[in-house]
Design a protein around this motif. Structure first.
Motif, mmCIF file in Angstrom:
data_model
loop_
_atom_site.group_PDB
_atom_site.id
_atom_site.type_symbol
_atom_site.label_atom_id
_atom_site.label_comp_id
_atom_site.label_asym_id
_atom_site.label_seq_id
_atom_site.Cartn_x
_atom_site.Cartn_y
_atom_site.Cartn_z
ATOM 1 N N LEU A 129 -14.020 16.140 -83.169
ATOM 2 C CA LEU A 129 -13.350 15.641 -81.967
ATOM 3 C C LEU A 129 -13.677 14.166 -81.747
ATOM 4 O O LEU A 129 -12.810 13.381 -81.344
ATOM 5 C CB LEU A 129 -13.769 16.465 -80.759
ATOM 6 N N CYS A 130 -14.932 13.790 -82.035
ATOM 7 C CA CYS A 130 -15.311 12.377 -81.903
ATOM 8 C C CYS A 130 -14.446 11.497 -82.794
ATOM 9 O O CYS A 130 -14.043 10.399 -82.414
ATOM 10 C CB CYS A 130 -16.785 12.182 -82.276
ATOM 11 N N ASN A 131 -14.182 11.978 -84.013
ATOM 12 C CA ASN A 131 -13.427 11.189 -84.979
ATOM 13 C C ASN A 131 -11.933 11.145 -84.675
ATOM 14 O O ASN A 131 -11.251 10.192 -85.070
ATOM 15 C CB ASN A 131 -13.640 11.752 -86.388
ATOM 16 N N SER A 132 -11.430 12.174 -84.006
ATOM 17 C CA SER A 132 -9.981 12.257 -83.827
ATOM 18 C C SER A 132 -9.527 12.234 -82.374
ATOM 19 O O SER A 132 -8.323 12.156 -82.116
ATOM 20 C CB SER A 132 -9.455 13.543 -84.489
ATOM 21 N N VAL A 133 -10.477 12.297 -81.434
ATOM 22 C CA VAL A 133 -10.072 12.424 -80.033
ATOM 23 C C VAL A 133 -9.270 11.214 -79.563
ATOM 24 O O VAL A 133 -8.325 11.354 -78.766
ATOM 25 C CB VAL A 133 -11.302 12.655 -79.129
ATOM 26 N N LEU A 134 -9.589 10.014 -80.057
ATOM 27 C CA LEU A 134 -8.828 8.836 -79.650
ATOM 28 C C LEU A 134 -7.382 8.932 -80.108
ATOM 29 O O LEU A 134 -6.461 8.543 -79.369
ATOM 30 C CB LEU A 134 -9.475 7.564 -80.209
ATOM 31 N N GLU A 135 -7.168 9.466 -81.299
ATOM 32 C CA GLU A 135 -5.795 9.631 -81.782
ATOM 33 C C GLU A 135 -5.047 10.666 -80.948
ATOM 34 O O GLU A 135 -3.856 10.494 -80.648
ATOM 35 C CB GLU A 135 -5.805 10.007 -83.267
ATOM 36 N N LEU A 155 -14.208 6.434 -72.621
ATOM 37 C CA LEU A 155 -13.607 5.153 -73.002
ATOM 38 C C LEU A 155 -12.120 5.325 -73.303
ATOM 39 O O LEU A 155 -11.288 4.509 -72.893
ATOM 40 C CB LEU A 155 -14.330 4.579 -74.226
ATOM 41 N N GLY A 156 -11.796 6.410 -74.020
ATOM 42 C CA GLY A 156 -10.402 6.645 -74.371
ATOM 43 C C GLY A 156 -9.531 6.863 -73.155
ATOM 44 O O GLY A 156 -8.426 6.308 -73.057
ATOM 45 N N TYR A 157 -10.004 7.658 -72.223
ATOM 46 C CA TYR A 157 -9.196 7.974 -71.047
ATOM 47 C C TYR A 157 -8.896 6.725 -70.223
ATOM 48 O O TYR A 157 -7.763 6.533 -69.753
ATOM 49 C CB TYR A 157 -9.912 9.008 -70.178
ATOM 50 N N PHE A 158 -9.907 5.860 -70.051
ATOM 51 C CA PHE A 158 -9.713 4.696 -69.191
ATOM 52 C C PHE A 158 -9.104 3.496 -69.928
ATOM 53 O O PHE A 158 -8.472 2.646 -69.297
ATOM 54 C CB PHE A 158 -11.046 4.284 -68.551
ATOM 55 N N TRP A 159 -9.303 3.417 -71.238
ATOM 56 C CA TRP A 159 -8.835 2.238 -71.971
ATOM 57 C C TRP A 159 -7.501 2.430 -72.662
ATOM 58 O O TRP A 159 -6.719 1.489 -72.764
ATOM 59 C CB TRP A 159 -9.883 1.813 -73.011
ATOM 60 N N VAL A 160 -7.224 3.640 -73.194
ATOM 61 C CA VAL A 160 -5.988 3.847 -73.965
ATOM 62 C C VAL A 160 -4.755 3.576 -73.121
ATOM 63 O O VAL A 160 -3.738 3.080 -73.620
ATOM 64 C CB VAL A 160 -5.952 5.272 -74.554
ATOM 65 N N GLN A 161 -4.829 3.868 -71.819
ATOM 66 C CA GLN A 161 -3.687 3.627 -70.940
ATOM 67 C C GLN A 161 -3.277 2.150 -70.919
ATOM 68 O O GLN A 161 -2.144 1.811 -70.601
ATOM 69 C CB GLN A 161 -4.014 4.088 -69.525
ATOM 70 N N LYS A 162 -4.237 1.256 -71.266
ATOM 71 C CA LYS A 162 -3.953 -0.180 -71.276
ATOM 72 C C LYS A 162 -3.258 -0.636 -72.556
ATOM 73 O O LYS A 162 -2.805 -1.780 -72.638
ATOM 74 C CB LYS A 162 -5.249 -0.966 -71.091
ATOM 75 N N GLY A 163 -3.211 0.224 -73.567
ATOM 76 C CA GLY A 163 -2.527 -0.136 -74.802
ATOM 77 C C GLY A 163 -3.346 0.190 -76.037
ATOM 78 O O GLY A 163 -4.516 0.591 -75.964
ATOM 79 N N LEU A 164 -2.733 -0.003 -77.214
ATOM 80 C CA LEU A 164 -3.357 0.378 -78.473
ATOM 81 C C LEU A 164 -4.565 -0.498 -78.816
ATOM 82 O O LEU A 164 -5.511 -0.028 -79.449
ATOM 83 C CB LEU A 164 -2.327 0.316 -79.602
ATOM 84 N N THR A 165 -4.539 -1.762 -78.431
ATOM 85 C CA THR A 165 -5.689 -2.622 -78.707
ATOM 86 C C THR A 165 -6.934 -2.092 -78.019
ATOM 87 O O THR A 165 -8.034 -2.073 -78.598
ATOM 88 C CB THR A 165 -5.411 -4.063 -78.244
ATOM 89 N N TYR A 166 -6.790 -1.621 -76.793
ATOM 90 C CA TYR A 166 -7.936 -1.057 -76.080
ATOM 91 C C TYR A 166 -8.382 0.263 -76.699
ATOM 92 O O TYR A 166 -9.563 0.617 -76.628
ATOM 93 C CB TYR A 166 -7.590 -0.877 -74.605
ATOM 94 N N ALA A 167 -7.448 0.991 -77.291
ATOM 95 C CA ALA A 167 -7.831 2.218 -77.998
ATOM 96 C C ALA A 167 -8.732 1.883 -79.176
ATOM 97 O O ALA A 167 -9.749 2.554 -79.417
ATOM 98 C CB ALA A 167 -6.583 2.957 -78.477
ATOM 99 N N ALA A 208 -12.147 0.897 -77.940
ATOM 100 C CA ALA A 208 -12.915 2.087 -77.571
ATOM 101 C C ALA A 208 -13.586 2.694 -78.802
ATOM 102 O O ALA A 208 -14.732 3.159 -78.742
ATOM 103 C CB ALA A 208 -12.001 3.119 -76.903
ATOM 104 N N TYR A 209 -12.886 2.679 -79.923
ATOM 105 C CA TYR A 209 -13.459 3.187 -81.175
ATOM 106 C C TYR A 209 -14.667 2.351 -81.591
ATOM 107 O O TYR A 209 -15.720 2.885 -81.962
ATOM 108 C CB TYR A 209 -12.398 3.161 -82.269
ATOM 109 N N VAL A 210 -14.537 1.028 -81.521
ATOM 110 C CA VAL A 210 -15.633 0.133 -81.908
ATOM 111 C C VAL A 210 -16.875 0.392 -81.060
ATOM 112 O O VAL A 210 -17.989 0.569 -81.579
ATOM 113 C CB VAL A 210 -15.202 -1.343 -81.784
ATOM 114 N N VAL A 211 -16.711 0.417 -79.751
ATOM 115 C CA VAL A 211 -17.845 0.597 -78.847
ATOM 116 C C VAL A 211 -18.511 1.954 -79.079
ATOM 117 O O VAL A 211 -19.749 2.061 -79.137
ATOM 118 C CB VAL A 211 -17.392 0.462 -77.376
ATOM 119 N N SER A 212 -17.723 3.000 -79.230
ATOM 120 C CA SER A 212 -18.295 4.339 -79.397
ATOM 121 C C SER A 212 -19.063 4.466 -80.709
ATOM 122 O O SER A 212 -20.117 5.114 -80.766
ATOM 123 C CB SER A 212 -17.197 5.403 -79.324
#
Length: 495
Positions: free
Chosen positions: A223-229, A367-379, A382-386
């Motif tokens: 889930l960690c590896n794929s949850v952002l997708e 991170l995904g929930y709050f950042w992905v809504q802002k666009g793909l760059t933030y997604a 979120a991956y980098v930080v995590s």
């Protein structure tokens, strides 16, 4: 053959297998992505994500239980075999009755038939888990590699032929199914073992006690590896998922080629060591040596990613280039996470593996929930930080259990990151002067400048680390490579 040589040969074979499989899969994906739209790619990717997650979970606990057990027991192996079949059927039922309706309602109904067709993969994967564990405990990585290479070429050819015949998204399905069937059949033959109709509840309970935390950890890790997708797909739609997947596709290949072989071979190696201090030292040595190669590869990939995406996939995927750069930087610390998990597992601290993975999942979801809504760059951010959070947490827990000083750990890890970040800065400055050149020339020149700058940094600034790397490489390298490494050592004047 000593343990170091076994580890070196095993890693080499697994790298060869991972390279072949990933390159073939990547070429098929390129062909299909040039034919299909982002939305169509997003439909297939969602089903593939579910299947990939299920396969990893099914391989999580039982296979490692087989590897870690000191003596081979036919009764234990047979019990594990039937236990894993039950796991596979439960997983299929869960996806069929809950996952498919959820997908149809919240994602896209067009994904449903694709996912239904691929459910058989779970059963095929479950059948071969014990056999695969037997091969790994025997260090039969050559057989595993040859199996994977053969299956990847045949399944790749199947996918390409289907794509050329106009099957579109179903080409990916055909590739996945044919590859899994071949891998399962070859694994069963290579292991030279078949379960008897023997089931021991005592042995099954022993396997469950050991494997359950690992399977749960693998579930959480997957889930960690794929949850952002998944979050990208649910919040931004299939087209955005397609763009994000293209940005990460080449990076997933790099992970398969240069990171996962070390993950797969580390546990058997650590499990054979009995002394705690020896395990800790071996883990640090592997991290230091592999970081010297792996980290600059990912940072270098970040420098050429935008041009690479346009050149290989086409202009319509340009938006994926920036995402690939960020995902590449975030992929570098994966090595730390995998090695720490492997040595903790060998030490029997599987609950700690689960706890750290749960922390990573929580951070990634937030991170995904709050950042992905802002666009793909933030997604991608979120991956980098995590990923860097996970690496730091893993090192803290490693220090807690094995007593290594933070100074020693930092000296092991940090030089490769400093050198790689410096190399990335040099590449970006050089690339700014190459904007009018053809994309292929830009990529080649940037890669060449990066390789040269990293080499010079190793020889002039990080000379002790480069010397240690060559010494470690000599200790585990196959005999045929040793003379070449000695010549490099002499040329660099590392005496």
């Amino acid at each position: 053959m000593g343990l170091k040589q076994q580890l070196g040969n095993s890693t080499a074979w697994m790298s060869l297998a991972a390279s072949s499989m990933s390159i073939v899969s990547f070429l098929v994906f390129i062909i299909i992505s040039r034919i299909l739209s982002p939305s169509e790619i997003g439909l297939a990717v969602f089903a593939i994500l579910v299947v990939e997650a299920g396969k990893i979970i099914l391989n999580g606990g039982i296979s490692q239980a087989i590897v870690k057990r000191e003596d081979w027991s036919h009764v234990y192996a047979s019990s594990c075999f039937f236990l894993n079949i039950v796991y596979s059927l439960i997983f299929i039922a869960l996806i069929w009755f809950f996952g498919i309706p959820f997908t149809a309602h919240y994602y896209d109904p067009a994904t449903v038939p694709i996912l239904q067709a691929m459910l058989i993969i779970f059963l095929l994967e479950g059948i071969k888990v014990v056999h695969e564990g037997k091969l790994r405990r025997e260090f039969a990585f050559k057989a595993i590699a040859l199996r994977s290479i053969s299956a990847s070429f045949i399944s790749g050819a199947t996918g390409v032929l289907m794509a050329l015949q106009g099957y579109g998204v179903w080409s990916l399905v055909g590739q996945q199914l044919s590859g899994q069937i071949l891998v399962t059949l070859i694994t069963l033959v290579s292991a030279r073992w078949w379960p008897s109709f023997t089931f021991s509840w005592t042995e099954a309970k022993s396997a469950i006690r050991f494997s359950s935390p690992l399977m749960l950890a693998q579930l959480v890790n997957t889930l960690c590896n794929s949850v952002l997708e998944f979050i990208v797909g649910f919040l931004l739609g299939p087209a955005a998922l397609g763009v994000y997947r293209i940005g990460g596709r080449a990076l997933f290949i790099l992970q398969d080629i240069i990171v996962r072989p070390l993950e797969q071979t580390a546990l058997p190696a650590f499990a054979r060591l009995q002394d705690v201090t020896e395990r800790a030292t071996s883990c640090l040595r592997i991290m230091r040596m592999s970081s010297f190669i792996i980290v600059p590869i990912f940072f270098g990939t970040a420098a050429i990613a935008p041009e690479f995406i346009v050149l290989v996939f086409g202009e319509k995927w340009r938006a994926s280039g920036e995402l690939m750069s960020l995902i590449a930087i975030g992929s570098a610390p994966l090595l730390i996470r995998y090695q720490v998990n492997a040595v903790l597992t060998a030490q029997g601290h599987t609950l700690w593996v689960l706890a750290t993975t749960l922390c990573l999942l929580l951070v990634t979801i937030l991170l995904g929930y709050f950042w992905v809504q802002k666009g793909l760059t933030y997604a991608a951010l979120a991956y980098v930080v995590s990923m860097y959070f996970s690496a730091l947490l893993g090192l803290v827990i490693f220090q807690y259990h094995f007593g290594c000083s933070y100074t020693r750990i930092i000296k092991t890890i940090l030089p490769s990151y400093i050198a790689s970040a410096t190399m990335l800065g040099i590449c970006l400055m050089a690339k700014s002067h190459l904007q009018d050149w053809p994309l292929s020339i830009q990529i080649l020149l940037t890669a060449g400048i990066g390789a040269l700058s990293y080499l010079l940094l190793g020889l002039l600034v990080f000379r002790p680390e480069a010397k240690n790397f060559l010494q470690e490489a000599l200790s585990i390298a196959p005999a045929k490579l040793s003379p070449h490494l000695l010549r490099i050592q002499q040329w660099c004047r590392f005496h």
